[in-house]
Design a protein around this motif. Sequence first.
Motif, PDB file in Angstrom:
ATOM      1  N   PHE A  96       0.843  -1.186   0.000  1.00  0.00           N
ATOM      2  CA  PHE A  96       0.000   0.000   0.000  1.00  0.00           C
ATOM      3  C   PHE A  96       0.880   1.238   0.000  1.00  0.00           C
ATOM      4  O   PHE A  96       2.027   1.201   0.458  1.00  0.00           O
ATOM      5  CB  PHE A  96      -0.907   0.007   1.241  1.00  0.00           C
ATOM      6  CG  PHE A  96      -2.015  -0.991   1.177  1.00  0.00           C
ATOM      7  CD1 PHE A  96      -3.255  -0.621   0.698  1.00  0.00           C
ATOM      8  CD2 PHE A  96      -1.818  -2.296   1.580  1.00  0.00           C
ATOM      9  CE1 PHE A  96      -4.290  -1.543   0.618  1.00  0.00           C
ATOM     10  CE2 PHE A  96      -2.835  -3.231   1.511  1.00  0.00           C
ATOM     11  CZ  PHE A  96      -4.082  -2.850   1.028  1.00  0.00           C
ATOM     12  N   ALA A  97       0.324   2.346  -0.495  1.00  0.00           N
ATOM     13  CA  ALA A  97       1.043   3.615  -0.500  1.00  0.00           C
ATOM     14  C   ALA A  97       0.049   4.754  -0.322  1.00  0.00           C
ATOM     15  O   ALA A  97      -1.093   4.676  -0.787  1.00  0.00           O
ATOM     16  CB  ALA A  97       1.806   3.808  -1.810  1.00  0.00           C
ATOM     17  N   ILE A  98       0.494   5.784   0.353  1.00  0.00           N
ATOM     18  CA  ILE A  98      -0.270   7.028   0.388  1.00  0.00           C
ATOM     19  C   ILE A  98       0.046   7.720  -0.929  1.00  0.00           C
ATOM     20  O   ILE A  98       1.184   8.093  -1.185  1.00  0.00           O
ATOM     21  CB  ILE A  98       0.123   7.891   1.594  1.00  0.00           C
ATOM     22  CG1 ILE A  98      -0.314   7.190   2.879  1.00  0.00           C
ATOM     23  CG2 ILE A  98      -0.495   9.283   1.490  1.00  0.00           C
ATOM     24  CD1 ILE A  98       0.180   7.831   4.142  1.00  0.00           C
ATOM     25  N   THR A  99      -0.977   7.832  -1.776  1.00  0.00           N
ATOM     26  CA  THR A  99      -0.768   8.347  -3.124  1.00  0.00           C
ATOM     27  C   THR A  99      -1.131   9.813  -3.288  1.00  0.00           C
ATOM     28  O   THR A  99      -0.678  10.450  -4.240  1.00  0.00           O
ATOM     29  CB  THR A  99      -1.564   7.523  -4.150  1.00  0.00           C
ATOM     30  OG1 THR A  99      -2.951   7.547  -3.771  1.00  0.00           O
ATOM     31  CG2 THR A  99      -1.048   6.085  -4.195  1.00  0.00           C
ATOM     32  N   SER A 100      -1.954  10.333  -2.374  1.00  0.00           N
ATOM     33  CA  SER A 100      -2.333  11.742  -2.525  1.00  0.00           C
ATOM     34  C   SER A 100      -2.862  12.309  -1.212  1.00  0.00           C
ATOM     35  O   SER A 100      -3.275  11.575  -0.312  1.00  0.00           O
ATOM     36  CB  SER A 100      -3.393  11.914  -3.620  1.00  0.00           C
ATOM     37  OG  SER A 100      -4.603  11.299  -3.231  1.00  0.00           O
ATOM     38  N   SER A 101      -2.825  13.623  -1.166  1.00  0.00           N
ATOM     39  CA  SER A 101      -3.474  14.371  -0.094  1.00  0.00           C
ATOM     40  C   SER A 101      -4.153  15.559  -0.753  1.00  0.00           C
ATOM     41  O   SER A 101      -3.504  16.346  -1.451  1.00  0.00           O
ATOM     42  CB  SER A 101      -2.469  14.844   0.958  1.00  0.00           C
ATOM     43  OG  SER A 101      -3.125  15.555   1.994  1.00  0.00           O
ATOM     44  N   HIS A 102      -5.457  15.666  -0.570  1.00  0.00           N
ATOM     45  CA  HIS A 102      -6.213  16.770  -1.160  1.00  0.00           C
ATOM     46  C   HIS A 102      -6.639  17.732  -0.053  1.00  0.00           C
ATOM     47  O   HIS A 102      -7.307  17.333   0.903  1.00  0.00           O
ATOM     48  CB  HIS A 102      -7.436  16.273  -1.921  1.00  0.00           C
ATOM     49  CG  HIS A 102      -8.210  17.378  -2.554  1.00  0.00           C
ATOM     50  ND1 HIS A 102      -7.790  18.012  -3.699  1.00  0.00           N
ATOM     51  CD2 HIS A 102      -9.340  18.000  -2.162  1.00  0.00           C
ATOM     52  CE1 HIS A 102      -8.641  18.967  -4.004  1.00  0.00           C
ATOM     53  NE2 HIS A 102      -9.594  18.982  -3.082  1.00  0.00           N
ATOM     54  N   LEU A 103      -6.240  18.973  -0.191  1.00  0.00           N
ATOM     55  CA  LEU A 103      -6.588  20.015   0.778  1.00  0.00           C
ATOM     56  C   LEU A 103      -7.820  20.768   0.290  1.00  0.00           C
ATOM     57  O   LEU A 103      -7.885  21.172  -0.877  1.00  0.00           O
ATOM     58  CB  LEU A 103      -5.428  20.997   0.942  1.00  0.00           C
ATOM     59  CG  LEU A 103      -4.107  20.412   1.429  1.00  0.00           C
ATOM     60  CD1 LEU A 103      -2.998  21.448   1.319  1.00  0.00           C
ATOM     61  CD2 LEU A 103      -4.248  19.900   2.853  1.00  0.00           C
ATOM     62  N   THR A 104      -8.778  20.951   1.180  1.00  0.00           N
ATOM     63  CA  THR A 104      -9.935  21.799   0.893  1.00  0.00           C
ATOM     64  C   THR A 104      -9.876  22.942   1.883  1.00  0.00           C
ATOM     65  O   THR A 104      -9.962  22.737   3.103  1.00  0.00           O
ATOM     66  CB  THR A 104     -11.251  21.014   1.034  1.00  0.00           C
ATOM     67  OG1 THR A 104     -11.220  19.902   0.131  1.00  0.00           O
ATOM     68  CG2 THR A 104     -12.448  21.893   0.707  1.00  0.00           C
ATOM     69  N   LEU A 105      -9.691  24.144   1.356  1.00  0.00           N
ATOM     70  CA  LEU A 105      -9.475  25.342   2.154  1.00  0.00           C
ATOM     71  C   LEU A 105     -10.620  26.316   1.964  1.00  0.00           C
ATOM     72  O   LEU A 105     -11.027  26.592   0.837  1.00  0.00           O
ATOM     73  CB  LEU A 105      -8.159  26.004   1.719  1.00  0.00           C
ATOM     74  CG  LEU A 105      -7.905  27.450   2.145  1.00  0.00           C
ATOM     75  CD1 LEU A 105      -7.754  27.566   3.652  1.00  0.00           C
ATOM     76  CD2 LEU A 105      -6.678  27.999   1.424  1.00  0.00           C
ATOM     77  N   VAL A 106     -11.122  26.836   3.069  1.00  0.00           N
ATOM     78  CA  VAL A 106     -12.061  27.953   3.056  1.00  0.00           C
ATOM     79  C   VAL A 106     -11.495  28.974   4.031  1.00  0.00           C
ATOM     80  O   VAL A 106     -11.256  28.658   5.202  1.00  0.00           O
ATOM     81  CB  VAL A 106     -13.485  27.524   3.472  1.00  0.00           C
ATOM     82  CG1 VAL A 106     -14.418  28.715   3.513  1.00  0.00           C
ATOM     83  CG2 VAL A 106     -14.027  26.443   2.535  1.00  0.00           C
ATOM     84  N   ALA A 107     -11.256  30.179   3.537  1.00  0.00           N
ATOM     85  CA  ALA A 107     -10.623  31.193   4.384  1.00  0.00           C
ATOM     86  C   ALA A 107     -11.335  32.531   4.257  1.00  0.00           C
ATOM     87  O   ALA A 107     -11.792  32.905   3.173  1.00  0.00           O
ATOM     88  CB  ALA A 107      -9.154  31.358   3.986  1.00  0.00           C
ATOM     89  N   THR A 108     -11.392  33.226   5.368  1.00  0.00           N
ATOM     90  CA  THR A 108     -11.895  34.600   5.404  1.00  0.00           C
ATOM     91  C   THR A 108     -10.705  35.488   5.721  1.00  0.00           C
ATOM     92  O   THR A 108     -10.117  35.384   6.811  1.00  0.00           O
ATOM     93  CB  THR A 108     -12.996  34.757   6.476  1.00  0.00           C
ATOM     94  OG1 THR A 108     -14.020  33.799   6.225  1.00  0.00           O
ATOM     95  CG2 THR A 108     -13.578  36.162   6.467  1.00  0.00           C
ATOM     96  N   ILE A 109     -10.344  36.342   4.746  1.00  0.00           N
ATOM     97  CA  ILE A 109      -9.138  37.163   4.872  1.00  0.00           C
ATOM     98  C   ILE A 109      -9.471  38.586   4.432  1.00  0.00           C
ATOM     99  O   ILE A 109      -9.525  38.875   3.227  1.00  0.00           O
ATOM    100  CB  ILE A 109      -7.987  36.606   4.007  1.00  0.00           C
ATOM    101  CG1 ILE A 109      -7.768  35.117   4.308  1.00  0.00           C
ATOM    102  CG2 ILE A 109      -6.718  37.411   4.239  1.00  0.00           C
ATOM    103  CD1 ILE A 109      -6.938  34.405   3.260  1.00  0.00           C
ATOM    104  N   PRO A 110      -9.730  39.482   5.376  1.00  0.00           N
ATOM    105  CA  PRO A 110     -10.048  40.859   5.004  1.00  0.00           C
ATOM    106  C   PRO A 110      -8.910  41.489   4.190  1.00  0.00           C
ATOM    107  O   PRO A 110      -7.735  41.329   4.512  1.00  0.00           O
ATOM    108  CB  PRO A 110     -10.202  41.569   6.350  1.00  0.00           C
ATOM    109  CG  PRO A 110     -10.525  40.487   7.325  1.00  0.00           C
ATOM    110  CD  PRO A 110      -9.781  39.275   6.816  1.00  0.00           C
ATOM    111  N   GLY A 111      -9.286  42.160   3.096  1.00  0.00           N
ATOM    112  CA  GLY A 111      -8.304  42.865   2.281  1.00  0.00           C
ATOM    113  C   GLY A 111      -7.619  42.018   1.233  1.00  0.00           C
ATOM    114  O   GLY A 111      -6.833  42.537   0.434  1.00  0.00           O
TER     115      GLY A 111
END
Length: 141
Positions: free
Chosen positions: A91-106
């Motif tokens: 077995f192998a870790i083949t991927s990592s998918h990041l899901t980002l939601v950010a609130t950044i004024p400016g």
Amino acid sequence: MIKKASAVWKGGIKDGGGTISTETGVLDHAPYGFKARFEDGPGTNPEELIAAAHAGCFSMALSLMLGEAGLTAEKIETQAAVTLEKVGDGFAITSSHLTLVATIPGADQAKFDEIANQAKAGCPVSKLLNAKITMDATLQA
């Protein structure tokens, strides 16, 4: 800087089980085993812990890089989905998918995308993983 964790395993791969602990005590003999890893059974598993580490590391790297650009996030919410696949005889870790939601004024979309991609590539856990790393990033108003 060195951080430590430990694991204890007893028994065979399918009928055995183990515990994982961290030196800080955040994980203190947390159970893990075959069913938690391959059959959605109770307990944790290495891939879940890697996903947590990746989400946390990326979020901190993004915060740092935003600060260097003169921006401060109100909120950075990241989910990492780590994929474990059968590859050849193992077995192998083949991927990592990041899901980002950010609130950044400016922040504008172009700057946000640039910094998020830099953080994706630059966080120490991303650098550690020998896997495809993808990301969906949403900037909220």
